[in-house]
Design a protein around this motif. Structure first.
Motif, PDB file in Angstrom:
ATOM      1  N   PHE A 157       0.822  -1.217   0.000  1.00 26.80           N
ATOM      2  CA  PHE A 157       0.000   0.000   0.000  1.00 26.80           C
ATOM      3  C   PHE A 157       0.854   1.265   0.000  1.00 26.80           C
ATOM      4  CE2 PHE A 157      -2.504  -3.427   1.897  1.00 26.80           C
ATOM      5  CZ  PHE A 157      -3.594  -3.422   1.034  1.00 26.80           C
ATOM      6  N   ARG A 158       2.042   1.149  -0.554  1.00 26.02           N
ATOM      7  CA  ARG A 158       2.933   2.298  -0.647  1.00 26.02           C
ATOM      8  C   ARG A 158       2.276   3.419  -1.458  1.00 26.02           C
ATOM      9  NH1 ARG A 158       7.181   0.157  -3.496  1.00 26.02           N
ATOM     10  NH2 ARG A 158       8.032  -0.795  -1.609  1.00 26.02           N
ATOM     11  N   GLY A 159       2.404   4.637  -0.964  1.00 29.26           N
ATOM     12  CA  GLY A 159       1.864   5.788  -1.685  1.00 29.26           C
ATOM     13  C   GLY A 159       0.462   6.173  -1.285  1.00 29.26           C
ATOM     14  N   MET A 160      -0.149   5.407  -0.410  1.00 26.98           N
ATOM     15  CA  MET A 160      -1.501   5.743   0.028  1.00 26.98           C
ATOM     16  C   MET A 160      -1.421   6.867   1.068  1.00 26.98           C
ATOM     17  SD  MET A 160      -3.770   3.007  -1.076  1.00 26.98           S
ATOM     18  CE  MET A 160      -4.889   2.719   0.236  1.00 26.98           C
ATOM     19  N   PRO A 161      -2.200   7.926   0.908  1.00 28.17           N
ATOM     20  CA  PRO A 161      -2.139   9.040   1.860  1.00 28.17           C
ATOM     21  C   PRO A 161      -2.792   8.686   3.193  1.00 28.17           C
ATOM     22  CG  PRO A 161      -3.889   9.413   0.253  1.00 28.17           C
ATOM     23  CD  PRO A 161      -3.157   8.178  -0.187  1.00 28.17           C
ATOM     24  N   ASN A 162      -2.228   9.223   4.265  1.00 29.48           N
ATOM     25  CA  ASN A 162      -2.812   9.056   5.608  1.00 29.48           C
ATOM     26  C   ASN A 162      -3.093   7.592   5.936  1.00 29.48           C
ATOM     27  OD1 ASN A 162      -2.981  11.970   5.824  1.00 29.48           O
ATOM     28  ND2 ASN A 162      -4.767  11.854   4.481  1.00 29.48           N
ATOM     29  N   PHE A 163      -2.138   6.753   5.601  1.00 24.53           N
ATOM     30  CA  PHE A 163      -2.337   5.307   5.750  1.00 24.53           C
ATOM     31  C   PHE A 163      -1.742   4.771   7.053  1.00 24.53           C
ATOM     32  CE2 PHE A 163      -1.766   0.787   4.502  1.00 24.53           C
ATOM     33  CZ  PHE A 163      -3.057   0.542   4.044  1.00 24.53           C
TER      34      PHE A 163
ATOM     35  N   THR B 125      -4.594 -11.829  14.574  1.00 23.53           N
ATOM     36  CA  THR B 125      -5.451 -12.867  14.016  1.00 23.53           C
ATOM     37  C   THR B 125      -5.730 -12.590  12.546  1.00 23.53           C
ATOM     38  OG1 THR B 125      -7.560 -11.760  14.505  1.00 23.53           O
ATOM     39  CG2 THR B 125      -6.599 -13.166  16.241  1.00 23.53           C
ATOM     40  N   TYR B 126      -5.998 -13.652  11.835  1.00 23.84           N
ATOM     41  CA  TYR B 126      -6.347 -13.554  10.420  1.00 23.84           C
ATOM     42  C   TYR B 126      -7.583 -12.678  10.242  1.00 23.84           C
ATOM     43  CZ  TYR B 126      -8.038 -15.194   5.845  1.00 23.84           C
ATOM     44  OH  TYR B 126      -8.498 -15.272   4.555  1.00 23.84           O
ATOM     45  N   GLU B 127      -8.570 -12.873  11.104  1.00 26.79           N
ATOM     46  CA  GLU B 127      -9.827 -12.126  10.990  1.00 26.79           C
ATOM     47  C   GLU B 127      -9.602 -10.625  11.164  1.00 26.79           C
ATOM     48  OE1 GLU B 127     -10.512 -16.264  11.640  1.00 26.79           O
ATOM     49  OE2 GLU B 127      -9.361 -14.826  12.861  1.00 26.79           O
ATOM     50  N   HIS B 128      -8.696 -10.265  12.081  1.00 24.65           N
ATOM     51  CA  HIS B 128      -8.415  -8.848  12.318  1.00 24.65           C
ATOM     52  C   HIS B 128      -7.784  -8.201  11.078  1.00 24.65           C
ATOM     53  CE1 HIS B 128      -6.651  -5.629  15.276  1.00 24.65           C
ATOM     54  NE2 HIS B 128      -7.366  -5.098  14.293  1.00 24.65           N
ATOM     55  N   VAL B 129      -6.819  -8.896  10.478  1.00 26.75           N
ATOM     56  CA  VAL B 129      -6.188  -8.351   9.267  1.00 26.75           C
ATOM     57  C   VAL B 129      -7.233  -8.155   8.176  1.00 26.75           C
ATOM     58  CG1 VAL B 129      -4.471  -8.713   7.469  1.00 26.75           C
ATOM     59  CG2 VAL B 129      -3.966  -9.423   9.808  1.00 26.75           C
ATOM     60  N   CYS B 130      -8.110  -9.134   8.002  1.00 27.31           N
ATOM     61  CA  CYS B 130      -9.145  -9.032   6.967  1.00 27.31           C
ATOM     62  C   CYS B 130     -10.096  -7.879   7.235  1.00 27.31           C
ATOM     63  CB  CYS B 130      -9.924 -10.342   6.863  1.00 27.31           C
ATOM     64  SG  CYS B 130      -8.950 -11.694   6.162  1.00 27.31           S
ATOM     65  N   GLU B 131     -10.392  -7.636   8.500  1.00 29.03           N
ATOM     66  CA  GLU B 131     -11.246  -6.494   8.856  1.00 29.03           C
ATOM     67  C   GLU B 131     -10.596  -5.175   8.442  1.00 29.03           C
ATOM     68  OE1 GLU B 131     -12.102  -6.629  13.002  1.00 29.03           O
ATOM     69  OE2 GLU B 131     -13.150  -8.569  12.887  1.00 29.03           O
ATOM     70  N   VAL B 132      -9.294  -5.062   8.702  1.00 33.50           N
ATOM     71  CA  VAL B 132      -8.589  -3.833   8.326  1.00 33.50           C
ATOM     72  C   VAL B 132      -8.574  -3.676   6.808  1.00 33.50           C
ATOM     73  CG1 VAL B 132      -6.428  -2.538   8.480  1.00 33.50           C
ATOM     74  CG2 VAL B 132      -7.148  -3.990  10.390  1.00 33.50           C
ATOM     75  N   LEU B 133      -8.361  -4.762   6.073  1.00 33.32           N
ATOM     76  CA  LEU B 133      -8.375  -4.694   4.607  1.00 33.32           C
ATOM     77  C   LEU B 133      -9.737  -4.239   4.098  1.00 33.32           C
ATOM     78  CD1 LEU B 133      -6.354  -7.920   3.684  1.00 33.32           C
ATOM     79  CD2 LEU B 133      -5.590  -5.542   3.458  1.00 33.32           C
ATOM     80  N   GLU B 134     -10.796  -4.669   4.747  1.00 32.80           N
ATOM     81  CA  GLU B 134     -12.140  -4.227   4.361  1.00 32.80           C
ATOM     82  C   GLU B 134     -12.315  -2.733   4.631  1.00 32.80           C
ATOM     83  OE1 GLU B 134     -15.192  -6.589   6.116  1.00 32.80           O
ATOM     84  OE2 GLU B 134     -14.416  -8.479   5.311  1.00 32.80           O
ATOM     85  N   GLN B 135     -11.794  -2.262   5.744  1.00 31.60           N
ATOM     86  CA  GLN B 135     -11.853  -0.832   6.043  1.00 31.60           C
ATOM     87  C   GLN B 135     -11.104  -0.030   4.984  1.00 31.60           C
ATOM     88  OE1 GLN B 135     -10.560   0.100  10.078  1.00 31.60           O
ATOM     89  NE2 GLN B 135     -11.418  -1.836  10.823  1.00 31.60           N
ATOM     90  N   VAL B 136      -9.913  -0.513   4.622  1.00 30.58           N
ATOM     91  CA  VAL B 136      -9.109   0.172   3.597  1.00 30.58           C
ATOM     92  C   VAL B 136      -9.878   0.219   2.279  1.00 30.58           C
ATOM     93  CG1 VAL B 136      -7.016  -0.010   2.193  1.00 30.58           C
ATOM     94  CG2 VAL B 136      -6.905  -0.409   4.668  1.00 30.58           C
TER      95      VAL B 136
END
Length: 329
Positions: free
Chosen positions: A291-297, A309-320
């Protein structure tokens, strides 16, 4: 057509460099799907293989969909390297590669990796013994020399060819440079100009864009390129270079959903291969690059690299995906 032994790799193959703690099966999978023609495993300690050390043995894991693939070993004792080579051959890779280029002190200062560049005769003898020990093609990855006063790469390439290696990849820096300064590919051109040399020569160092790949291809006459750091978090570079070499046009950069999909695919394989704890932990080094170059990341990156946890990472990806839906790369 570039060939290593009977292995046909196309007209100008792009190789994935062996990178410690990076070039594992999950990372290789996404690079293969995005255009890498030949990949190498992380380097494996010859002593670790002989002692049946779990970490070393795990690195022998290769999969049919990765082919063609090479397994790379390093060490400073000729007999140990012979024995390790025989163990590698049993894993049935397409190629066995010898690491004569690693510059880190714990390897090079013990006479392995780039350390062997201080003893070219031993380098040649070791290579000859490894070639005799296996019935698969042997290749070498090395550097220009130990420092600017010991650059003998033209001689080294020819002598290694004469004892049986079937290709050489050259990182165009000395050991003293580590990964700093500009790679000097002019020495690769000198290797290629040696009329006694007939094996493929692959260039490595600083290839980070399709434009540079084309420039260096035309300028230095190499048979292909090995790409390392530029592929971390950006496996698309292989297909982008191929498209540019073929058409002169740049492919559009992958969009957000593509980046998330490949990150997720990488994560899934990492958890499958290493287990939920280690798989999550070792993916952390890749998120910043995807995700290089994404502002305010910063907040999302921080959450991903601390998620357990796997579920936590997936939640963050959904937010992104939701927050940056309109972002254009």
């Amino acid at each position: 057509m570039v060939k290593i032994g009977n292995l046909e790799l196309g007209d100008f193959p792009l190789l994935l460099a062996p990178m410690e703690d990076v070039s594992d099966p999950p990372f290789r999978a996404v690079c293969k799907q995005n255009g890498a023609d030949l990949m190498y495993t992380e380097f494996i300690s010859s002593e670790g293989l002989i002692r049946d050390a779990a970490k070393s043995v795990a690195k022998l894991d290769i999969f049919d969909y990765e082919k063609p693939i090479g397994i790379q070993i390093f060490g400073n004792e000729i007999q140990s390297m012979r024995e390790a080579a025989a163990i590698v051959a049993e894993a049935r890779p397409d190629i066995l590669d010898i690491n004569y280029g690693c510059p880190v002190s714990k390897v090079a200062c013990k006479g392995a990796g780039a350390g062997i560049l201080l003893d070219i005769d031993k380098m040649v003898s070791m290579t000859a013994e490894i070639v005799k020990a296996v019935n698969i093609p042997v290749t070498v990855k090395t550097r220009l020399g130990w420092d600017s006063n010991t650059i003998r790469i033209v001689e080294v390439a020819e002598r290694l060819q004469d004892v049986g290696i079937q290709a050489i990849s050259i990182h165009a820096r000395t050991r003293a440079q580590m990964y700093k300064g500009e790679a000097d590919w002019s020495y690769l051109n000198k290797v290629k100009e040696n009329q006694r040399l007939h094996i493929p020569v692959f260039g490595n160092g600083d290839i980070d864009s399709p434009e540079k790949a084309l420039e260096y291809k035309n300028k230095y006459n190499v048979d292909g390129m090995m790409i390392g750091r530029a592929s971390i978090g950006y496996p698309w570079i292989f297909n982008e270079i191929k498209h540019f070499l073929a058409t002169g046009e740049k492919l559009a950069a992958p969009g957000l959903e593509e980046r998330i999909a490949v990150t997720k695919k990488h994560l899934d394989f990492s958890v499958e291969w290493k287990g939920p704890k280690l798989g999550i932990l070792e993916m952390r080094r890749h998120y910043t690059n995807y995700f290089r170059g994404m502002p305010n990341f910063k907040q999302y990156r921080a959450e991903m690299v601390t998620a357990e946890t796997y579920e936590h990472v997936c939640e963050v990806l959904e937010q992104v995906s939701d927050v940056y839906a309109d972002h254009v790369f």
